[in-house]
Design a protein around this motif. Structure first.
Motif, PDB file in Angstrom:
ATOM      1  N   LEU A 117      -6.925  -7.106  -5.842  1.00 21.00           N
ATOM      2  CA  LEU A 117      -8.258  -6.515  -5.827  1.00 21.00           C
ATOM      3  C   LEU A 117      -8.407  -5.306  -6.740  1.00 21.00           C
ATOM      4  CD1 LEU A 117      -8.728  -6.939  -2.012  1.00 21.00           C
ATOM      5  CD2 LEU A 117     -10.118  -8.048  -3.754  1.00 21.00           C
ATOM      6  N   GLY A 118      -7.322  -4.844  -7.327  1.00 24.72           N
ATOM      7  CA  GLY A 118      -7.388  -3.657  -8.166  1.00 24.72           C
ATOM      8  C   GLY A 118      -7.944  -2.497  -7.362  1.00 24.72           C
ATOM      9  N   SER A 119      -8.899  -1.806  -7.913  1.00 23.47           N
ATOM     10  CA  SER A 119      -9.545  -0.702  -7.181  1.00 23.47           C
ATOM     11  C   SER A 119     -10.941  -1.120  -6.722  1.00 23.47           C
ATOM     12  CB  SER A 119      -9.620   0.535  -8.072  1.00 23.47           C
ATOM     13  OG  SER A 119     -10.383   0.248  -9.222  1.00 23.47           O
ATOM     14  N   SER A 120     -11.152  -2.419  -6.568  1.00 24.49           N
ATOM     15  CA  SER A 120     -12.481  -2.952  -6.279  1.00 24.49           C
ATOM     16  C   SER A 120     -12.718  -3.210  -4.798  1.00 24.49           C
ATOM     17  CB  SER A 120     -12.698  -4.241  -7.068  1.00 24.49           C
ATOM     18  OG  SER A 120     -12.571  -3.997  -8.438  1.00 24.49           O
ATOM     19  N   ILE A 121     -12.338  -2.250  -3.964  1.00 21.86           N
ATOM     20  CA  ILE A 121     -12.605  -2.336  -2.533  1.00 21.86           C
ATOM     21  C   ILE A 121     -13.512  -1.163  -2.183  1.00 21.86           C
ATOM     22  CG2 ILE A 121     -11.656  -2.297  -0.207  1.00 21.86           C
ATOM     23  CD1 ILE A 121      -8.983  -3.200  -1.440  1.00 21.86           C
ATOM     24  N   ARG A 122     -14.616  -1.477  -1.498  1.00 20.43           N
ATOM     25  CA  ARG A 122     -15.498  -0.405  -1.052  1.00 20.43           C
ATOM     26  C   ARG A 122     -15.640  -0.505   0.451  1.00 20.43           C
ATOM     27  NH1 ARG A 122     -21.643   0.703  -1.516  1.00 20.43           N
ATOM     28  NH2 ARG A 122     -21.720  -1.454  -2.178  1.00 20.43           N
TER      29      ARG A 122
END
Length: 136
Positions: A117-122
């Motif tokens: 997910l890389g840094s693509s979690i919110r």
């Protein structure tokens, strides 16, 4: 417990009727697509592992086919934007990953989240407002 994947898809609309034509400059459009994320441990919960890599769609052609299935339209391109989760889902996701690290070929949960997910979690609160994501 709520979570959804967010994608951006670029479509090219075409009429199936020969007497109808679209203005070429308006035939392309970009839409935001939300796909519900199954609860961790349930069927389909490994969608992120099987589809994403470092926060991007791992296989562009496969991603386009998926988006075409979801939308029922021809898709020119698709891009992953983020996984939106509430805190309850995020906790359950990390627990499910930790329970089977071998399936991810990783040594810890943070490595798995980064790898797929890389840094693509919110992380959002119950009302959908963004909170600071703590990926540990």
């Amino acid at each position: 417990m709520k979570a959804r994947y967010v994608f951006r898809a670029r479509l090219r609309l075409e009429s199936e009727e020969s007497s109808v034509r679209l203005e070429s400059s308006s035939a392309r459009t970009t839409v935001t697509v939300f796909r519900e994320a199954p609860e961790p441990g349930r069927e389909g919960w490994l969608f992120f592992r099987d589809t994403l890599w470092r926060g991007e769609v791992g296989d562009e052609a496969h991603g386009r086919r998926l988006a075409e299935e979801w939308l029922g339209e021809s898709v020119e391109s698709v891009a992953f934007r983020e996984l939106q989760v509430d805190q309850e889902y995020f906790t359950a996701l990390k627990e499910a990953i930790a329970a089977d690290l071998e399936a991810f070929n990783a040594e810890n949960v943070d490595e798995v989240l980064s790898k797929y997910l890389g840094s693509s979690i919110r992380v959002t609160d119950a009302d959908g407002a963004a909170e600071t994501a703590d990926e540990s």
